[in-house]
Design a protein around this motif. Sequence first.
Motif, PDB file in Angstrom:
ATOM      1  N   PRO A   1       1.033  -1.193   0.030  1.00  0.00           N
ATOM      2  CA  PRO A   1      -0.027   0.111   0.008  1.00  0.00           C
ATOM      3  C   PRO A   1       0.842   1.053  -0.102  1.00  0.00           C
ATOM      4  O   PRO A   1       1.791   1.376   0.707  1.00  0.00           O
ATOM      5  CB  PRO A   1      -0.770  -0.113   1.188  1.00  0.00           C
ATOM      6  CG  PRO A   1      -0.806  -1.820   1.477  1.00  0.00           C
ATOM      7  CD  PRO A   1       0.431  -1.935   1.122  1.00  0.00           C
ATOM      8  N   GLY A   2       0.360   2.267  -1.018  1.00  0.00           N
ATOM      9  CA  GLY A   2       1.058   3.493  -0.869  1.00  0.00           C
ATOM     10  C   GLY A   2       2.219   3.524  -1.606  1.00  0.00           C
ATOM     11  O   GLY A   2       2.762   4.697  -2.375  1.00  0.00           O
ATOM     12  N   PHE A   3       2.501   2.379  -2.524  1.00  0.00           N
ATOM     13  CA  PHE A   3       3.624   2.255  -3.663  1.00  0.00           C
ATOM     14  C   PHE A   3       3.011   2.164  -4.874  1.00  0.00           C
ATOM     15  O   PHE A   3       2.211   1.097  -5.047  1.00  0.00           O
ATOM     16  CB  PHE A   3       4.521   1.273  -3.295  1.00  0.00           C
ATOM     17  CG  PHE A   3       5.550   1.751  -2.084  1.00  0.00           C
ATOM     18  CD1 PHE A   3       6.634   2.560  -2.185  1.00  0.00           C
ATOM     19  CD2 PHE A   3       5.214   1.186  -1.027  1.00  0.00           C
ATOM     20  CE1 PHE A   3       7.528   2.745  -1.338  1.00  0.00           C
ATOM     21  CE2 PHE A   3       5.752   1.419   0.410  1.00  0.00           C
ATOM     22  CZ  PHE A   3       7.145   2.301   0.132  1.00  0.00           C
ATOM     23  N   ASP A   4       3.211   2.984  -6.044  1.00  0.00           N
ATOM     24  CA  ASP A   4       2.766   2.870  -7.238  1.00  0.00           C
ATOM     25  C   ASP A   4       3.589   1.844  -7.975  1.00  0.00           C
ATOM     26  O   ASP A   4       3.073   0.878  -8.973  1.00  0.00           O
ATOM     27  CB  ASP A   4       3.058   4.083  -8.006  1.00  0.00           C
ATOM     28  CG  ASP A   4       2.050   5.308  -7.261  1.00  0.00           C
ATOM     29  OD1 ASP A   4       0.908   5.071  -7.218  1.00  0.00           O
ATOM     30  OD2 ASP A   4       2.663   6.410  -7.388  1.00  0.00           O
ATOM     31  N   ALA A   5       4.878   1.479  -7.640  1.00  0.00           N
ATOM     32  CA  ALA A   5       5.757   0.224  -8.143  1.00  0.00           C
ATOM     33  C   ALA A   5       6.563  -0.178  -7.202  1.00  0.00           C
ATOM     34  O   ALA A   5       6.969   0.503  -6.305  1.00  0.00           O
ATOM     35  CB  ALA A   5       6.424   0.943  -9.504  1.00  0.00           C
ATOM     36  N   MET A   6       7.056  -1.475  -7.665  1.00  0.00           N
ATOM     37  CA  MET A   6       7.784  -1.851  -6.627  1.00  0.00           C
ATOM     38  C   MET A   6       9.017  -2.652  -7.521  1.00  0.00           C
ATOM     39  O   MET A   6       8.870  -3.393  -8.230  1.00  0.00           O
ATOM     40  CB  MET A   6       7.294  -2.944  -5.875  1.00  0.00           C
ATOM     41  CG  MET A   6       8.079  -3.609  -4.564  1.00  0.00           C
ATOM     42  SD  MET A   6       8.612  -2.256  -3.374  1.00  0.00           S
ATOM     43  CE  MET A   6       6.929  -1.962  -2.637  1.00  0.00           C
ATOM     44  N   TYR A   7      10.219  -2.452  -6.812  1.00  0.00           N
ATOM     45  CA  TYR A   7      11.519  -3.163  -7.588  1.00  0.00           C
ATOM     46  C   TYR A   7      12.221  -3.900  -6.509  1.00  0.00           C
ATOM     47  O   TYR A   7      12.151  -3.756  -5.332  1.00  0.00           O
ATOM     48  CB  TYR A   7      12.371  -2.094  -7.967  1.00  0.00           C
ATOM     49  CG  TYR A   7      12.136  -1.311  -9.438  1.00  0.00           C
ATOM     50  CD1 TYR A   7      12.554  -1.584 -10.555  1.00  0.00           C
ATOM     51  CD2 TYR A   7      11.047  -0.351  -9.309  1.00  0.00           C
ATOM     52  CE1 TYR A   7      12.186  -1.049 -11.680  1.00  0.00           C
ATOM     53  CE2 TYR A   7      10.667   0.338 -10.521  1.00  0.00           C
ATOM     54  CZ  TYR A   7      11.233   0.005 -11.423  1.00  0.00           C
ATOM     55  OH  TYR A   7      10.862   0.554 -12.814  1.00  0.00           O
ATOM     56  N   THR A   8      12.758  -5.091  -6.974  1.00  0.00           N
ATOM     57  CA  THR A   8      13.753  -5.752  -6.043  1.00  0.00           C
ATOM     58  C   THR A   8      15.040  -4.907  -5.905  1.00  0.00           C
ATOM     59  O   THR A   8      15.303  -4.146  -6.690  1.00  0.00           O
ATOM     60  CB  THR A   8      14.088  -7.122  -6.640  1.00  0.00           C
ATOM     61  OG1 THR A   8      14.616  -7.066  -7.840  1.00  0.00           O
ATOM     62  CG2 THR A   8      12.820  -7.846  -6.492  1.00  0.00           C
ATOM     63  N   THR A   9      15.900  -5.136  -4.851  1.00  0.00           N
ATOM     64  CA  THR A   9      17.053  -4.363  -4.555  1.00  0.00           C
ATOM     65  C   THR A   9      17.948  -4.773  -5.708  1.00  0.00           C
ATOM     66  O   THR A   9      18.983  -4.054  -6.128  1.00  0.00           O
ATOM     67  CB  THR A   9      17.757  -5.009  -3.373  1.00  0.00           C
ATOM     68  OG1 THR A   9      16.740  -4.894  -2.375  1.00  0.00           O
ATOM     69  CG2 THR A   9      18.829  -4.198  -2.853  1.00  0.00           C
ATOM     70  N   SER A  10      17.909  -6.032  -6.389  1.00  0.00           N
ATOM     71  CA  SER A  10      18.555  -6.182  -7.545  1.00  0.00           C
ATOM     72  C   SER A  10      18.383  -5.496  -8.818  1.00  0.00           C
ATOM     73  O   SER A  10      19.462  -5.347  -9.472  1.00  0.00           O
ATOM     74  CB  SER A  10      18.651  -7.875  -7.936  1.00  0.00           C
ATOM     75  OG  SER A  10      17.258  -7.967  -8.478  1.00  0.00           O
ATOM     76  N   ARG A  11      17.578  -4.820  -8.715  1.00  0.00           N
ATOM     77  CA  ARG A  11      17.076  -3.675  -9.679  1.00  0.00           C
ATOM     78  C   ARG A  11      17.136  -2.317  -9.354  1.00  0.00           C
ATOM     79  O   ARG A  11      16.649  -1.364  -9.953  1.00  0.00           O
ATOM     80  CB  ARG A  11      15.624  -4.167 -10.405  1.00  0.00           C
ATOM     81  CG  ARG A  11      15.454  -5.491 -10.977  1.00  0.00           C
ATOM     82  CD  ARG A  11      13.994  -5.841 -11.146  1.00  0.00           C
ATOM     83  NE  ARG A  11      13.577  -4.821 -12.240  1.00  0.00           N
ATOM     84  CZ  ARG A  11      12.377  -4.618 -12.638  1.00  0.00           C
ATOM     85  NH1 ARG A  11      11.393  -5.067 -11.606  1.00  0.00           N
ATOM     86  NH2 ARG A  11      11.786  -3.723 -13.493  1.00  0.00           N
ATOM     87  N   LEU A  12      17.984  -2.036  -8.394  1.00  0.00           N
ATOM     88  CA  LEU A  12      18.189  -0.869  -7.872  1.00  0.00           C
ATOM     89  C   LEU A  12      18.684   0.313  -8.824  1.00  0.00           C
ATOM     90  O   LEU A  12      18.083   1.418  -8.947  1.00  0.00           O
ATOM     91  CB  LEU A  12      19.266  -0.993  -6.734  1.00  0.00           C
ATOM     92  CG  LEU A  12      19.679   0.573  -5.927  1.00  0.00           C
ATOM     93  CD1 LEU A  12      18.275   1.019  -5.242  1.00  0.00           C
ATOM     94  CD2 LEU A  12      20.599   0.407  -5.126  1.00  0.00           C
ATOM     95  N   LYS A  13      19.382  -0.118  -9.687  1.00  0.00           N
ATOM     96  CA  LYS A  13      20.030   0.715 -10.530  1.00  0.00           C
ATOM     97  C   LYS A  13      18.870   1.343 -11.664  1.00  0.00           C
ATOM     98  O   LYS A  13      18.750   2.514 -12.113  1.00  0.00           O
ATOM     99  CB  LYS A  13      21.240   0.310 -11.582  1.00  0.00           C
ATOM    100  CG  LYS A  13      22.365   0.026 -10.639  1.00  0.00           C
ATOM    101  CD  LYS A  13      23.508  -0.571 -11.711  1.00  0.00           C
ATOM    102  CE  LYS A  13      24.895  -0.812 -10.862  1.00  0.00           C
ATOM    103  NZ  LYS A  13      25.948  -1.343 -11.735  1.00  0.00           N
ATOM    104  N   GLU A  14      18.168   0.371 -12.081  1.00  0.00           N
ATOM    105  CA  GLU A  14      16.901   0.676 -12.751  1.00  0.00           C
ATOM    106  C   GLU A  14      15.858   1.475 -12.053  1.00  0.00           C
ATOM    107  O   GLU A  14      15.498   2.504 -12.760  1.00  0.00           O
ATOM    108  CB  GLU A  14      16.082  -0.629 -13.260  1.00  0.00           C
ATOM    109  CG  GLU A  14      14.888  -0.443 -14.288  1.00  0.00           C
ATOM    110  CD  GLU A  14      14.259  -1.584 -14.592  1.00  0.00           C
ATOM    111  OE1 GLU A  14      13.151  -1.923 -15.178  1.00  0.00           O
ATOM    112  OE2 GLU A  14      14.795  -2.839 -14.207  1.00  0.00           O
ATOM    113  N   ALA A  15      15.621   1.180 -10.815  1.00  0.00           N
ATOM    114  CA  ALA A  15      14.697   1.977  -9.998  1.00  0.00           C
ATOM    115  C   ALA A  15      15.166   3.487  -9.657  1.00  0.00           C
ATOM    116  O   ALA A  15      14.370   4.451  -9.935  1.00  0.00           O
ATOM    117  CB  ALA A  15      14.478   1.437  -8.678  1.00  0.00           C
ATOM    118  N   VAL A  16      16.319   3.635  -9.484  1.00  0.00           N
ATOM    119  CA  VAL A  16      16.838   4.983  -9.270  1.00  0.00           C
ATOM    120  C   VAL A  16      16.645   6.036 -10.305  1.00  0.00           C
ATOM    121  O   VAL A  16      16.625   7.127 -10.535  1.00  0.00           O
ATOM    122  CB  VAL A  16      18.215   5.237  -8.678  1.00  0.00           C
ATOM    123  CG1 VAL A  16      18.500   4.373  -7.193  1.00  0.00           C
ATOM    124  CG2 VAL A  16      19.077   4.703  -9.723  1.00  0.00           C
TER     125      VAL A  16
END
Length: 318
Positions: free
Chosen positions: A176-191
């Motif tokens: 709840p509260g998050f529009d999208a979620m990434y795994t830590t392994s995808r940190l570079k993509e998330a930032v």
Amino acid sequence: MAKSIVCLQSLTNEQEEAIRKAAPGFTYVHSDAKQPDLDALAEAEIVIGWAKGISDCLLREGTPLRWVQAWSAGVEKLPLDRLEQRGIVLTNASGVHAEPISQVIFGFMLMFVRNLHTAIRNQDRHIWNSDGTETELTGKTAVIVGTGEIGGETAQIAKAFGMRTVGVRRIDDPLPGFDAMYTTSRLKEAVTRGDFVINTLPLTDETRYLFDASVFSAFKEGSYYINIGRGGTTDTEALIEALENGPLRGAGLDVFETEPLPEDHPLWDMKQVIITPHVAGLTDHYSDRLVDIFTENMKSYLVSGAPLSNVVDYRRQY
């Protein structure tokens, strides 16, 4: 021999009475963390807080210790291996910090978007000036790395400001509260999505220097980095490089690799950096909330011999 709880933190009379009421059959003992009563600690079944020089006394074979309630959310400074070997249950203060720390996070963000950090410096020099770059949080994206109590509270408030929210955690299940979620392994993509990247992580073997040069190079141009987790999760030299040569426009920092931050450290003189001295979690409500956590856990401890909430997973180190 009577069972005992030894508390190494100073509490009010009301807080101490709440613990006594929640723990019938236990003797409550207060001990000064700066000069701990080793005899009392050697007889303790439950310890609240921690202090230097008590490990050998508490953790030798044969002591009755069964449960340690840490006074902080982070437990990296405790002897985790020895506690695990002895089979001691460790609980932390997770949840105590959500309100004050999320407010500090928004303090940083609001200062940056409204250029209040610059206005304060101009006020000191009696300068009436604006460079016209003021903006707002509406429509901005917050990438929140670490979606526990603090991250969740931050996401909820961000939605009230009309922001988009992206979470990063070990699994990518929605929250709840998050529009999208990434795994830590995808940190570079998330930032790459973040106007603000907010680090709420504990310090563990997995998170140490997680924010390194390769991650900072993936940040969105003109974005901001906020760290209220632990300083050791960030490569400071890489952070400085990102601030000086891009892509970062600024950083709000409450935690550092070395604390206190040395007087000659270059971060002090960077006008695009806001520094607070590891106080984001401090609040006059801290002890009340910690005692609430402890007394609730005491209910299950009396029934089953183990607390149920805030239990630290020794493998994950949080």
